[in-house]
Design an enzyme around this catalytic site. Sequence first.
Site, mmCIF file in Angstrom:
data_model
loop_
_atom_site.group_PDB
_atom_site.id
_atom_site.type_symbol
_atom_site.label_atom_id
_atom_site.label_comp_id
_atom_site.label_asym_id
_atom_site.label_seq_id
_atom_site.Cartn_x
_atom_site.Cartn_y
_atom_site.Cartn_z
ATOM 1 N N ASP A 323 0.849 -1.191 0.000
ATOM 2 C CA ASP A 323 0.000 0.000 0.000
ATOM 3 C C ASP A 323 0.889 1.247 0.000
ATOM 4 O O ASP A 323 1.808 1.362 0.821
ATOM 5 C CB ASP A 323 -0.919 0.012 1.230
ATOM 6 C CG ASP A 323 -1.956 1.111 1.157
ATOM 7 O OD1 ASP A 323 -3.039 0.858 0.578
ATOM 8 O OD2 ASP A 323 -1.703 2.223 1.671
ATOM 9 N N ILE A 324 0.644 2.150 -0.959
ATOM 10 C CA ILE A 324 1.447 3.370 -1.059
ATOM 11 C C ILE A 324 1.134 4.279 0.131
ATOM 12 O O ILE A 324 -0.036 4.549 0.426
ATOM 13 C CB ILE A 324 1.159 4.107 -2.379
ATOM 14 C CG1 ILE A 324 1.512 3.209 -3.568
ATOM 15 C CG2 ILE A 324 1.936 5.415 -2.450
ATOM 16 C CD1 ILE A 324 1.157 3.799 -4.916
ATOM 17 N N GLU A 366 -4.547 2.436 -4.269
ATOM 18 C CA GLU A 366 -3.089 2.394 -4.184
ATOM 19 C C GLU A 366 -2.578 1.087 -3.588
ATOM 20 O O GLU A 366 -1.455 1.003 -3.119
ATOM 21 C CB GLU A 366 -2.585 3.578 -3.334
ATOM 22 C CG GLU A 366 -2.985 3.537 -1.882
ATOM 23 C CD GLU A 366 -4.337 4.168 -1.581
ATOM 24 O OE1 GLU A 366 -4.532 4.610 -0.429
ATOM 25 O OE2 GLU A 366 -5.203 4.219 -2.481
#
Length: 446
Positions: A323-324, A366
């Site tokens: 996950d960004i 994301e």
Amino acid sequence: MLDALSALVIESKSDDPAVADVKDRPANTADKSAPILTNVYFYGDDSSDTGDLSRRLTDFGIQLIQTEPGAEPAHDVDVITAVVDFDAEALVSSNAEVLRRISEQYPGAIAISADGSFEGRLAALRAGFETYLEKPLDVTTIVDAIDKRISERQPEPFRILIVDDDQELGKYVELILSAAGMISQSITNPFETFDAIREFCPELILLDLNMPECSGVELATIIRQQDALSSVSIAFLSSETEPARQIEAMHSGGDDFLPKTLRAEHLVSAVEARVKRFRQLRSMLVSDSLTGLLNHTATKHQIETEIGRAKRERSEFSLVMIDIDHFKAVNDTYGHGLGDEVIRSLALLLKQRFRTTDVIGRLGGEEFGLVLSGAGREDAVRIVDEVRQSFSEMEFQAGQQSFSVTFSAGISLYPAYQSVKDLSDAADRALYEAKHAGRNRVVVAD
């Protein structure tokens, strides 16, 4: 149909703490850690724009080698393709023959230009450049074009299943297709078709129309009754000349009708065309439109498939959730266009760094998911952490400002967790721990 087909396939300074991981960095800082994997010749002027492009491409394991039109290629360098700047002075004054020699020497060479007109594109096409990218360039666009060239050089073999009660003819067709570089398998008993499909996973099924125990029409109809098989291509290979019978066969679910008298080279061409269309359809159905990675549904199916394989082979694998970090701050600060570039850049980096046998998908927003076949705890942590470090050193440009982004990752291991839900939940918990511990790190589920 999507679910079924998937089963077959397989940052700026800010007082806001939410922007903490989106850090200002000096402009034009190259990624020193990314491995140089792919050499690409560059025909164009030596400018600041070229230097910036070269540095950005290095993040993705691509090295631009500056050269001049007419220069002899270095024989000790393996060059995948060439990028040609049609606006460069040396090329503007070149004649079409120079450009054609470049395109012939490097099939799949990429033309770039600020001229987006029809005339400009036509001139490039006539010089042998089928790929034409308009400036200003998004680095992910040119990486995509280069990756496509790499894929064309190393294509996955087509998989063809032949069902014909004439064993000798079936083996002959199998031999023709195998000689053309395809993976083929022939069976004589139509009642074994489902087992063969499940084990072999064909992209095209060649059916004999007239078989004594079960006709090709009947078999095609039964295959089409199965949702999991509704999009597999079927072509009838038959000596049937009666138009009514051919029409009936096509109505039963056939996609093509090929005469058994077809010359070998024509059979190979027909099969290649049909499988290419199947792959295009499969890609549209199971791919995420922004990144080209597997979509959420297809990724989940691939986890199921990997569990089955690992059980049979008594092997291990790792599920990775990525996950960004603070991605909302990226969108809010720099806009959704740059947010999309960040997502595409991570997707491309994942494709560059992981094996073709690994599953790489975008789960939404994301978040990404990876299935690392045969990878235990140590291997999974090592490679994911290497990619995490490389991504954190990437530069993204917002006008005169550059910024960087990080991601967090959670890993779960099979056989410690043995179902899709348990593996996914464990990886999610590990990802939450990574976020809670300060982000920009990799955590393994206990």
